[in-house]
Scaffold this motif. Structure first.
Motif, PDB file in Angstrom:
ATOM      1  N   PRO A 112     -18.623  29.678  19.045  1.00 30.77           N
ATOM      2  CA  PRO A 112     -17.242  29.190  19.119  1.00 30.77           C
ATOM      3  C   PRO A 112     -16.953  28.119  18.071  1.00 30.77           C
ATOM      4  N   PRO A 113     -15.862  28.259  17.336  1.00 26.40           N
ATOM      5  CA  PRO A 113     -15.487  27.241  16.344  1.00 26.40           C
ATOM      6  C   PRO A 113     -15.238  25.880  16.973  1.00 26.40           C
ATOM      7  N   SER A 114     -14.952  25.873  18.269  1.00 25.94           N
ATOM      8  CA  SER A 114     -14.646  24.604  18.934  1.00 25.94           C
ATOM      9  C   SER A 114     -15.826  23.645  18.935  1.00 25.94           C
ATOM     10  N   LEU A 115     -17.042  24.145  18.613  1.00 23.48           N
ATOM     11  CA  LEU A 115     -18.174  23.238  18.491  1.00 23.48           C
ATOM     12  C   LEU A 115     -17.926  22.178  17.434  1.00 23.48           C
ATOM     13  N   GLY A 116     -17.052  22.487  16.509  1.00 20.33           N
ATOM     14  CA  GLY A 116     -16.742  21.538  15.441  1.00 20.33           C
ATOM     15  C   GLY A 116     -16.068  20.281  15.936  1.00 20.33           C
ATOM     16  N   SER A 118     -23.616  36.910  17.119  1.00 24.48           N
ATOM     17  CA  SER A 118     -23.152  37.704  15.985  1.00 24.48           C
ATOM     18  C   SER A 118     -21.952  37.021  15.337  1.00 24.48           C
ATOM     19  N   GLY A 119     -21.414  37.725  14.329  1.00 23.69           N
ATOM     20  CA  GLY A 119     -20.252  37.173  13.648  1.00 23.69           C
ATOM     21  C   GLY A 119     -20.643  36.108  12.640  1.00 23.69           C
ATOM     22  N   PRO A 120     -19.668  35.418  12.075  1.00 20.42           N
ATOM     23  CA  PRO A 120     -19.943  34.416  11.038  1.00 20.42           C
ATOM     24  C   PRO A 120     -20.357  33.070  11.621  1.00 20.42           C
ATOM     25  N   ILE A 121     -20.922  32.242  10.769  1.00 19.54           N
ATOM     26  CA  ILE A 121     -21.163  30.840  11.136  1.00 19.54           C
ATOM     27  C   ILE A 121     -19.837  30.110  11.003  1.00 19.54           C
ATOM     28  N   PRO A 122     -19.345  29.481  12.057  1.00 16.38           N
ATOM     29  CA  PRO A 122     -18.030  28.815  11.974  1.00 16.38           C
ATOM     30  C   PRO A 122     -18.044  27.688  10.946  1.00 16.38           C
ATOM     31  N   ALA A 123     -17.048  27.702  10.071  1.00 13.10           N
ATOM     32  CA  ALA A 123     -16.930  26.624   9.084  1.00 13.10           C
ATOM     33  C   ALA A 123     -16.703  25.293   9.765  1.00 13.10           C
TER      34      ALA A 123
END
Length: 816
Positions: free
Chosen positions: A16-20, A36-41
């Motif tokens: 989840p991008p929300s880890l940012g 799976s999927g991309p590493i969230p920027a």
């Protein structure tokens, strides 16, 4: 929250991008899941992060450059995912980085010079990716590196000269790249170094001297072009357990200091140019279990002191110049599994004590000067799987081998054996009749057995006494006939007699006239309607003698020359003795005044050219089949180049000369034919050998062919196999297949642009895609413009096997 760890918890879905939003997060462990999927920027917003571990997932896409914002990051572990693209330069500018493990992905691009400024960098692992370019030469100057693993990429240039500047380097793995130049001399002085793997590169120069405090434990420098002598300072490496310097160009004698390596377990110096006697001190290496010194020029006798190496399981001394006898005391090495002594000048009889080595599975005594009989004690070697006694002067029967039920391969050819072949060996006679030829006294006693083309049936004589009388009579008759023959020759010489060769041709060792008539009848005297192929060397016809006996027959045209038939007969008989699973088997031949006929096995699947380009509808060629074909051709060529004496240069490797059997196993045809045609051709252009599109660049300057020109042709065939385009197809900018593929791959490494679309649609896993990419890169290396830059066919075979192995457990070995 400052730490979050969920390792090996079967997590799936995307990160989840929300880890940012967790700006205080310092440690994030999500390894060994199914994410799976991309590493969230957005992870780049976690400015407090010091450790990011996402390894062994199914993450894909590029590494986001936003990770470069993590200015406190110390450990980055993204290994064993499906990440692609270049590593953002921002990553290499994080000043606190200590560990970067990104191996086992599909990452590409070059390493920037910025990485040399990372003063805290200790561990960097990039193996099994697609990195290219030169390794920054300043690497190691500003940091105290501990582990470097760049294995299995496409790096070029030299090894950074100061890579062990901090004297803390423990592991240096750079094998399976394209590195050149010499090994940095100060590597030998790096006292911290324990493991060095530089195999399968293009390194030259000598092996560095080793410091007195060397701590090296594992050294693999094999498959390079290293030269010079084995340094005597090798004796300083007292902790080393494994040395593999095979397949180089090392020369000179092995220094006596080898005996100081008391922890040595594996020593492989095979395929070099080493000479002289074996130092007696080698027997002090009491931990040795593999000793491979084959394919050198060692001489003198085999030291009896080798029997002190009681842990040896593999002793390989073949293809040297050893003389004397086989030591009786070898029985003391009772753990021996493999004993290779073939291709030397050993004499005397086979010691009966060999039979006491009951664990022996492979025994090769071929190509020596051994005499006497096979010891009856051989019947004790019940685990023996491969036995080669060929090319000696052995006599007597082979009855003592009859109880060896584990035998899978047997070669007793070209000796003086007599008597019946044991019935259980008839399977070898049927599958490999050449393994029994050259023994006129051998025969088949089985009355219900199918007749052999190389052995006669045994006579009905039963009495030993009678047999002895017959032998005496034969000796007397033979002597009389010999004297008569000498007188006849002298008479003919005095009268300058000349035999006029008729159209019948010499019958010695040729096929029978009965078989010849059957072939001519089946092809209606070589009618064109039976022609299945035409080439520079002649026309090929299909001869169906029965549903079970279908042959290909090649007609060779040559000028009538004095003595030509006898010379050609010798050449063809030599070719007929060559046996390899990836070479077309020559079955028979006939010579006439102005042409010759050679009978081959017929391959139902036709040629590789037919399968790739002619058959409609286009047959499906799965990657595993293409790989099998690529490997089989390479193995056949390697056999011609390295295992035939003298070496055979094919001169015309192309898809039309690769025939496929029912299992799609490739068989090279026309080997050795170019030499025959060059010697006996009716054409005045016999110096031009090869086919346009497959001929190497240097052939424009000289008609002389070399192993390297065969390698080039093989590379072109490999490109055809992967692209399914013909070598002479029209390509952009009027280029050829070699330059077209090289240009496309060198630009962006996107193999989809050149590979057969049908192949691309089949490749569902990144593992297979990686295999295709590596084989494509190997093909490009084979077609290098400079002959000296091409790998040998032996190296090609090794690399192809390793490409397959690297998809599985081999990578785990490298990692450990």
């Amino acid at each position: 929250m400052t730490r979050f760890a969920a390792v090996n918890n079967s997590l799936s879905g995307q990160i989840p991008p929300s880890l940012g939003k967790l700006t205080e997060l310092s440690i994030l462990y999500l390894s060994m899941n199914s994410l799976s999927g991309p590493i969230p920027a957005e992870i780049g917003n976690c400015r407090s992060m010091t450790q990011l571990e996402l390894y062994e997932n199914q993450l894909e896409g590029p590494i986001p450059k936003e990770l470069g914002k993590l200015r406190n990051l110390e450990r980055l572990k993204l290994l064993k995912n499906f990440l692609t693209g270049e590593v953002p330069v921002e990553i290499w500018r994080i000043p606190t980085l200590e560990t970067v493990l990104i191996d086992g992905n599909n990452l590409s691009g070059e390493l920037p010079s910025e990485m040399t400024e990372l003063r805290n960098l200790k561990n960097i692992s990039l193996f099994d990716n697609r990195f290219t370019g030169i390794i920054p030469q300043g690497l190691g100057i500003n940091s105290s590196l501990v582990l470097i693993d760049f294995t299995n990429n496409s790096f070029v240039g030299g090894i950074p000269p100061n890579i062990c500047f901090g004297n803390q380097l423990i592991i240096l793995d750079m094998g399976f790249n394209l590195l050149n130049g010499s090994i940095p001399p100060n590597l030998g002085n790096c006292s911290s170094l324990e493991r060095v793997i530089l195999q399968n590169n293009r390194l030259t120069g000598s092996i560095p001297e080793f410091a007195a405090d060397s701590n090296i434990q594992f050294m693999d420098l094999s498959y390079n072009t290293l030269s010079g002598e084995v340094p005597s300072s090798l004796g300083n490496c007292v902790n080393v357990s494994m040395i593999n310097w095979s397949n180089n160009r090392l020369s000179g004698e092995v220094p006596w200091q080898i005996g100081d390596l008391v922890n040595l377990q594996v020593l492989n110096l095979s395929h070099n140019n080493l000479y002289g006697p074996l130092p007696l001190e080698i027997s002090k290496c009491a931990q040795l279990y593999v000793l491979d010194l084959g394919f050198n020029s060692f001489n003198g006798s085999i030291p009896v002191s080798l029997t002190n190496l009681t842990l040896l399981s593999h002793l390989l001394l073949q293809e040297n110049r050893f003389t004397g006898g086989i030591p009786d005391s070898l029985l003391q090495i009772d753990r021996l599994i493999e004993l290779q002594l073939g291709g030397n000048n050993l004499g005397g009889s086979i010691p009966s004590t060999l039979g006491a080595i009951v664990n022996l599975e492979i025994l090769n005594l071929s190509g020596n000067e051994l005499i006497g009989q096979i010891p009856p004690q051989f019947s004790n070697m019940l685990k023996l799987r491969n036995l080669d006694l060929s090319l000696n002067n052995l006599t007597g029967t082979v009855a003592s081998l009859a109880d060896l039920n584990s035998l899978l391969a047997l070669n007793i050819s070209y000796n003086h054996f007599t008597g019946p072949v044991p019935e259980k060996f008839l399977k070898f006679l049927n599958s490999s009749p050449s393994s029994f030829v050259g023994n006129p006294g051998l025969c088949i006693s089985c009355s219900s057995c199918i007749a052999s083309s190389v052995l006669e049936r045994c006579s009905s004589s039963s009495s030993t006494k009678g047999s002895d009388k017959i032998k005496i009579v034969l000796i007397v008759v033979g002597s009389v006939l010999f004297c008569a023959l000498v007188l006849l020759m002298l008479s003919c010489s005095a009268r300058k007699c000349k035999r006029t060769k008729t159209d019948e041709g010499p019958s010695l060792h040729e096929g029978s006239s009965f078989l010849f008539n059957k072939v001519m009848e089946a092809t209606e005297n070589l009618n064109d309607k039976y022609a299945v192929g035409r080439g520079a060397h002649g026309t090929v016809y299909k001869a169906s003698l029965s549903p079970a006996k279908v042959y290909a027959i090649k007609k060779l045209d040559f000028a009538s020359q004095k003595g030509a038939n006898l010379s050609m007969e010798r050449e063809i008989r030599t070719l007929g003795r060559i046996r390899h699973r990836n070479l077309v088997k020559l079955t028979n031949f006939w010579l006439r005044s102005d042409y010759g006929l050679i009978l081959y096995e017929y391959m139902e699947n036709g040629s590789l050219h037919d399968v790739l380009h002619e058959i409609e509808p286009t047959p499906v060629l799965e990657w595993k089949v293409r790989y099998k074909i690529a490997l089989g051709i390479a193995q056949g060529l390697a056999y011609l180049h390295d295992d035939c004496r003298p070496a055979i240069i094919h001169c015309d490797i192309k898809p039309r000369n690769i025939l496929l059997d029912n299992d799609m196993e490739p068989h090279i045809s026309d080997f050795g034919i170019a030499k025959l045609i060059d010697q006996f051709s009716a054409s005045q252009c016999s110096a031009i050998m090869g086919t346009i599109g497959y001929m190497s660049p240097e052939t424009a300057f000289t008609p002389r062919r070399s192993k390297e020109s065969d390698v080039y042709s093989y590379g072109v065939v490999l490109l055809e196999l992967i692209t399914r385009k013909m070598a002479l197809d029209p390509f952009p900018e009027n280029t050829d297949i070699v330059n077209w593929v090289s240009s496309a791959v060198n630009n962006d490494y996107e193999i989809e642009a050149v590979c057969d679309p049908n192949l691309m649609s089949e490749l569902m896993s990144s593992v297979e895609m990686e295999e295709v990419r590596k084989v494509l890169l190997l093909a490009i290396r084979c077609t290098a413009k400079e002959a000296g830059e091409r790998p040998s066919m032996r190296n090609v075979v090794k690399e192809l096997i390793d490409i397959k192995s690297n998809s599985g457990d081999l990578q785990k070995q490298w990692k450990s």
